[in-house]
Motif scaffolding. Structure first.
Motif, short mmCIF file in Angstrom:
data_model
loop_
_atom_site.label_atom_id
_atom_site.label_comp_id
_atom_site.label_asym_id
_atom_site.label_seq_id
_atom_site.Cartn_x
_atom_site.Cartn_y
_atom_site.Cartn_z
N GLU A 101 0.76 -1.40 0.25
CA GLU A 101 0.10 -0.01 -0.31
C GLU A 101 1.07 1.20 -0.22
O GLU A 101 0.91 1.81 -1.14
N MET A 102 1.67 1.00 0.80
CA MET A 102 3.06 2.48 0.76
C MET A 102 3.49 2.57 -0.34
O MET A 102 3.40 3.60 -1.01
N THR A 103 4.28 2.05 -0.99
CA THR A 103 5.07 1.65 -1.47
C THR A 103 3.85 2.63 -3.48
O THR A 103 3.91 3.07 -4.26
N MET A 104 2.59 1.08 -3.22
CA MET A 104 1.46 1.53 -4.32
C MET A 104 1.40 3.34 -4.32
O MET A 104 1.69 3.66 -5.51
N LEU A 105 1.04 3.89 -3.37
CA LEU A 105 0.48 5.31 -2.76
C LEU A 105 1.90 6.45 -3.46
O LEU A 105 1.23 7.22 -4.50
N CYS A 106 3.80 6.23 -3.15
CA CYS A 106 4.03 7.09 -3.71
C CYS A 106 4.50 6.69 -4.96
O CYS A 106 5.08 7.11 -5.97
N LYS A 107 4.20 5.36 -5.49
CA LYS A 107 3.68 5.26 -7.22
C LYS A 107 3.13 6.14 -8.07
O LYS A 107 3.89 6.56 -8.72
N GLY A 108 2.52 6.16 -7.02
CA GLY A 108 1.35 6.99 -8.04
C GLY A 108 2.05 8.44 -7.47
O GLY A 108 1.55 8.62 -8.84
N LEU A 109 1.93 8.77 -6.49
CA LEU A 109 2.35 9.95 -6.75
C LEU A 109 3.76 10.77 -7.50
O LEU A 109 3.89 12.15 -7.66
N GLN A 110 4.32 9.24 -7.83
CA GLN A 110 5.46 9.74 -7.68
C GLN A 110 5.38 9.66 -9.68
O GLN A 110 5.94 11.10 -10.57
N GLY A 111 4.56 9.10 -10.02
CA GLY A 111 4.23 9.19 -11.26
C GLY A 111 3.66 10.97 -11.65
O GLY A 111 3.54 11.33 -13.30
N ILE A 112 3.15 11.82 -11.44
CA ILE A 112 2.31 12.82 -11.56
C ILE A 112 3.53 14.07 -11.59
O ILE A 112 3.52 14.53 -12.92
N GLY A 113 4.82 13.83 -11.44
CA GLY A 113 6.01 14.22 -11.67
C GLY A 113 5.51 15.38 -10.68
O GLY A 113 7.29 16.55 -11.05
N ILE A 114 5.34 15.31 -9.74
CA ILE A 114 5.76 16.64 -8.22
C ILE A 114 6.37 16.02 -7.47
O ILE A 114 5.54 15.38 -6.65
N ASP A 115 7.80 16.15 -6.92
CA ASP A 115 8.15 15.78 -5.46
C ASP A 115 7.95 16.28 -4.65
O ASP A 115 7.75 16.50 -2.81
N ASN A 116 8.01 18.10 -4.54
CA ASN A 116 7.37 19.03 -3.44
C ASN A 116 5.88 18.94 -3.43
O ASN A 116 5.07 19.81 -3.73
N VAL A 117 5.63 18.60 -1.91
CA VAL A 117 4.60 18.59 -1.31
C VAL A 117 4.21 19.49 -1.05
O VAL A 117 2.64 20.10 -1.34
N ALA A 118 4.37 20.91 -0.96
CA ALA A 118 4.54 22.27 -1.07
C ALA A 118 3.31 23.17 -1.41
O ALA A 118 2.87 23.38 -2.06
N ILE A 119 3.85 22.43 -2.94
CA ILE A 119 3.12 22.60 -4.22
C ILE A 119 1.83 21.19 -4.81
O ILE A 119 0.60 21.59 -6.02
N MET A 120 1.44 20.62 -3.80
CA MET A 120 0.91 19.77 -4.64
C MET A 120 -0.61 19.58 -3.94
O MET A 120 -1.05 20.66 -2.61
N SER A 121 -1.73 19.51 -4.38
CA SER A 121 -3.21 19.60 -5.22
C SER A 121 -3.38 19.29 -3.34
O SER A 121 -2.35 18.06 -2.86
#
Length: 540
Positions: A355-375
């Protein structure tokens, strides 16, 4: 019932199997000549075999083929028995492809020196440590047989596949060895054993020996299939084979066989997950194959926050169902309470890791690493990943003796996953500290380190990585506390703390070069800090 091997999405080369059949006919006295271009000079058993290509020939590398490490004097008979027993005290849990009633010391030694030597070698590793001189000497003896398989001068056999799987788990480039094992298993048509086993179980056949023989073959195939998926995904490689259809999803029916062992619960749970992947659902460790396909960025196509959320939610539901089903099956198993507890812990660890790696993989696919500018939707996925990582940590800390004690027998990827999971939790907690107790988390991490040090952790690179991760995180926390106590010394709003920057940028090279674990590049860079960089870049 359609042959399962015909429904596997791969293209095995039949020429090797055909050549070997022709060679067997020659040895058995069949007058039919074998093509000299492929088989010139080859022979069976312990004799030298070679393939001619013009002025060159492929020669057998093992100078003492058929002689095991005891016969060569590398270990005594007593040491071999000790190391063999050590292997089956814990190493076999990571390579669950054995039948204890069949794969005995004398039986394996009689059937395959390659498999026997491999088991003795890894048992020595677990008993004496990876840096022991005896283990190093034994490890060198396993290289020639593997090279023989690579060169094609070894006949396919179940024992050779088992040896390849063990070597894959305890060496670098394991994904390559599991790929070799998959090809050999397909040459031997091992996938069909599952289909045949289901048929005789449904028919209620009383041929016990036939059932046990088919179960042994099916077990080796399932173990090969699962390990190939796991090692491929952890190393960033697409799995080389996958199942098509619903047959393997029903593998839990094999739990009703008299030939099944306790470890088959562990193996078949993962096999069922593989089938869930192939049919479009999701499930534990191997579900990442599907998650990678569905969540990875595609050229010209971007997942919306809603699409990403739907995929994640569906996967989390499937994981929960999978976990609940298998815990129920384990609790009704005829096993000791300790065996049941170990199986349940393993299932929970698989679910949380996936679950945790699947979630991180999905977020990584967005191409945004900076949490400050995430939706807000994207940031919520970070929260869910943190919850999964925290649950993963809690499961480990609640079962330190039961789970971490097995690390004595564990291979590098088990240690790597443990170190990564803690580092990821520390990073995600620093990024989103709400409702988190960072001092307690660091204290728990130190307890974890202390437990790992009891199982030769001090000599393991991933133990050192974990230790450094905790150290860097603790420095960042202390810097926070110091600034909170003396806000007048915190500098301007644009001052980024050194310890915090050092921790956020810490991504061990092993997790990039040797493994493919997502999420460690997530960071928090404030808006004003970004604006300053943009102003510098524009020359203003």
């Amino acid at each position: 019932m359609q042959s399962l091997s015909n429904r596997l999405q791969t293209q095995p080369d039949a020429s090797t199997a055909t050549a070997l059949l022709q060679l067997q006919a020659q040895v058995d006295g069949d007058p039919s000549p074998a093509p000299s271009s492929d088989l010139d000079g080859m022979s069976l058993g312990g004799l030298k075999r070679k393939r001619c290509r013009g002025d060159f020939e492929v020669c057998a590398l093992g100078g003492e083929v058929g002689r095991d490490v005891v016969e060569r004097g590398l270990v005594t008979g007593e040491e071999a028995a000790l190391y063999f027993g050590t292997f089956f005290q814990g190493c076999d849990k990571y390579v669950p492809v054995f039948d204890p009633s069949y794969d005995t010391f004398d039986s394996i030694r009689r059937r395959s020196s390659m498999l026997f030597d491999t088991i003795i070698t890894i048992g020595c590793r677990a008993e004496n440590g990876a840096v022991s001189s005896q283990y190093q000497a034994l490890s060198n003896t396993t290289k020639s047989p593997i090279a023989e398989v690579l060169l094609g001068t070894t006949l396919p056999s179940i024992e050779t596949i088992q040896a390849l799987l063990i070597n894959a788990c305890y060496s670098e480039k394991g994904w390559m060895l599991t790929s070799m094992a998959v090809r050999m298993a397909l040459d031997l048509e091992l996938p069909d054993a599952y289909t045949q086993l289901c048929e005789i179980m449904l028919q209620g056949s009383d041929n016990v020996e036939r059932e046990r023989d088919l179960f042994r073959k099916a077990r080796v195939w399932f173990g090969t299939f699962v390990l190939e998926h796991i090692l491929s995904l952890d190393c960033g490689k697409r799995p080389g084979v996958r199942a098509d259809g619903v047959a393997m999803r029903r593998c839990r029916v094999l739990l009703g066989s008299s030939a099944r062992t306790t470890l088959d619960f562990r193996l078949l749970a993962q096999v069922e997950v593989c089938e869930l992947l192939s049919s479009g659902d999701a499930g534990a460790d191997v579900l990442l194959a599907l998650a990678h396909d569905r969540l990875s960025p595609r050229v010209g196509v971007a997942l919306s926050d809603r699409e990403l959320g739907e995929i994640v939610q569906g996967t989390r539901i499937d994981l929960s169902i999978w976990l609940s089903d298998w815990i129920t099956l384990v609790e009704t198993a005829g096993a000791t309470e300790e065996e049941k507890a170990s199986l349940v812990v393993n299932l929970k660890i698989q679910r949380d890791w996936s679950e945790m790696t699947m979630l991180c993989k999905g977020l990584q696919g967005i191409g945004i690493d900076n949490v400050a500018i995430m939706s807000e939707e994207q940031r919520n996925l970070i929260r869910l990943a943190k919850i999964s990582a925290q649950r993963h940590m809690s499961t480990i800390m609640s079962n330190t003796g039961l789970y971490l004690g097995g690390f004595r027998y564990g291979m590098d990827f088990v240690w790597a996953k443990c170190a990564f999971s803690v580092l990821l939790l520390l990073k995600l907690t620093r990024l989103l500290p709400e409702s988190s107790n960072m001092p307690q988390l660091i204290a728990d991490s130190k307890v974890l380190l202390a437990e790992l040090s009891k199982v030769r952790g001090l000599n393991n690179i991933y133990f050192r990585i974990l230790s450094l991760s905790v150290e860097k995180c603790e420095r960042a926390l202390k810097e926070d506390l110091a600034q909170a106590a003396n806000p007048q010394n915190s500098g301007t709003q644009l001052n980024f703390p050194d310890a915090e920057m050092e921790f956020q940028s810490y991504v061990p090279k092993e997790f990039i070069l040797e493994w493919s674990f997502p999420g460690l590049t997530f960071c928090w860079i404030p808006f004003d800090f970004q604006d300053l960089l943009m102003d510098f870049g524009s020359g203003l």
